[in-house]
Design a protein around this motif. Structure first.
Motif: not given
Length: 352
Positions: A53-63, A73-84
């Protein structure tokens, strides 16, 4: 009765172990952005579960999003997920593994809706998780349905959409909430379903207390309006000067602080009344009704701040909060040879 009890306990234990001794494990998101390739490639090695598992560019972010008053709709918090999941001791995180997410954070009193907290009120928000063409509005603390992982450790784009539950007027100018995202490979199907969720390959989840935290901020631009000004006629005030004053209104949402600038149409660097051939300098003083005043310099923003009235047009001008005093000093009057002088004075207010 004893046999039934034994079978029930065995079923619970069997969920925690895969065939061949592959232990069900937990991740801390220590490898958020790579492709999950080994080492370690031994399922018994420490850190093996971090590959899955890896959640990239999300942890401890200030959006931070600027408030959009006309749409939900106010906006999107964008990141990526590794699940394999690796195939045994493979160096590659081979199998795309579906996963469920669970989101926790500040909620309404009944715990059913997420909120962003402000100084005076709360903004209720819907947080929707989307990835791989699947979207789901998340309920606080409840696991979602399954989202697709990526084979060979692929990072799959994901977003958390932020939308307002209620477009009613917000009282404040800043709202914020910190949220924690949990990820559970195969979700409730971690002992059933297709490969790797059939129990033949390792799956993992974010460990309790290691959830991925991030912050969402909503900034509401303060509204400000100046109104209630009328033309002024300067008359002799008994001191040798000519003067006039009037009260006016400065509305600022939430009673925000503001500064003021005064611009003379006929003067540059000075306030100036213009006659046919000559001019007179004048003084401009602004104050609030509690006595905090400042003598302004032409075209220079005030050093003082004042508090805006939170009611538009100051409650139909019954609670005007500002005053302007215009004065032509005696020395200027004594040198005047014409009978009429005028200027257009422009007042500009801006929120601090």
């Amino acid at each position: 009765m004893r046999a039934a009890n034994f079978l029930r306990v065995c079923a619970a234990l069997c969920l925690l172990q895969f065939p061949g001794g592959l232990a069900w494990s937990e991740s801390t998101n220590a490898r958020p952005c790579d492709n999950g390739a080994g080492p370690p490639n031994d399922p018994a090695s420490a850190g093996y579960d971090e590959r899955l598992i890896g959640a990239c560019q999300l942890e401890n972010t200030d959006n931070t999003f600027a408030f959009k008053p006309a749409i939900r709709n106010q906006g999107d918090v964008a990141f990526s997920v590794r699940s394999c999941s690796p195939d045994g001791a493979s160096d590659t995180c081979d199998f795309a593994t579906p996963y469920a997410v669970t989101l926790t954070g500040a909620t309404t009193g009944n715990g059913k809706k997420f909120v962003l907290a402000g100084a005076q009120d709360e903004a209720e928000v819907t947080l929707t998780f989307s990835s791989g063409g699947v979207s789901e509005a998340l309920s606080p603390g409840d696991p979602s349905g399954l989202f697709a992982g990526g084979s060979n450790g692929q990072q799959v784009p994901a977003i958390i959409n932020v939308s307002l539950q209620n477009l009613g007027k917000l009282k404040g100018t800043f709202y914020s909430g910190t949220f924690s995202l949990g990820i559970d490979q195969c979700g409730t199907n971690d002992s059933g379903g297709v490969v790797p969720c059939d129990g033949s390959k390792p799956v993992t989840r974010i460990a309790a207390g290691e959830e991925i935290t991030f912050t969402i901020n909503l900034v509401v631009d303060a509204e400000i309006r100046i109104s209630g000004l009328e033309d002024m006629e300067l008359l002799a005030d008994g001191t040798g000067a000519y003067s006039d004053s009037q009260e006016f209104c400065v509305y600022a949402s939430s009673g925000a602080l503001f500064r003021i600038t005064a611009d003379s149409q006929t003067g540059t660097g000075i306030f100036q009344l213009q006659g046919v051939t000559e001019s007179l300098q004048y003084e401009t003083v602004v104050s609030n009704l509690t006595g905090n005043s400042e003598t302004l310099a032409e075209a220079v923003i005030s050093s003082s701040t004042w508090q805006g009235n939170p009611e538009v047009d100051c409650n139909s001008y019954s609670e005007e909060n500002m005053r302007i005093d215009i004065r032509v000093p005696p020395a200027e009057i004594n040198s005047a040879s014409e009978t009429s002088y005028s200027d257009t004075l422009t007042l500009t207010v801006e929120v601090q």
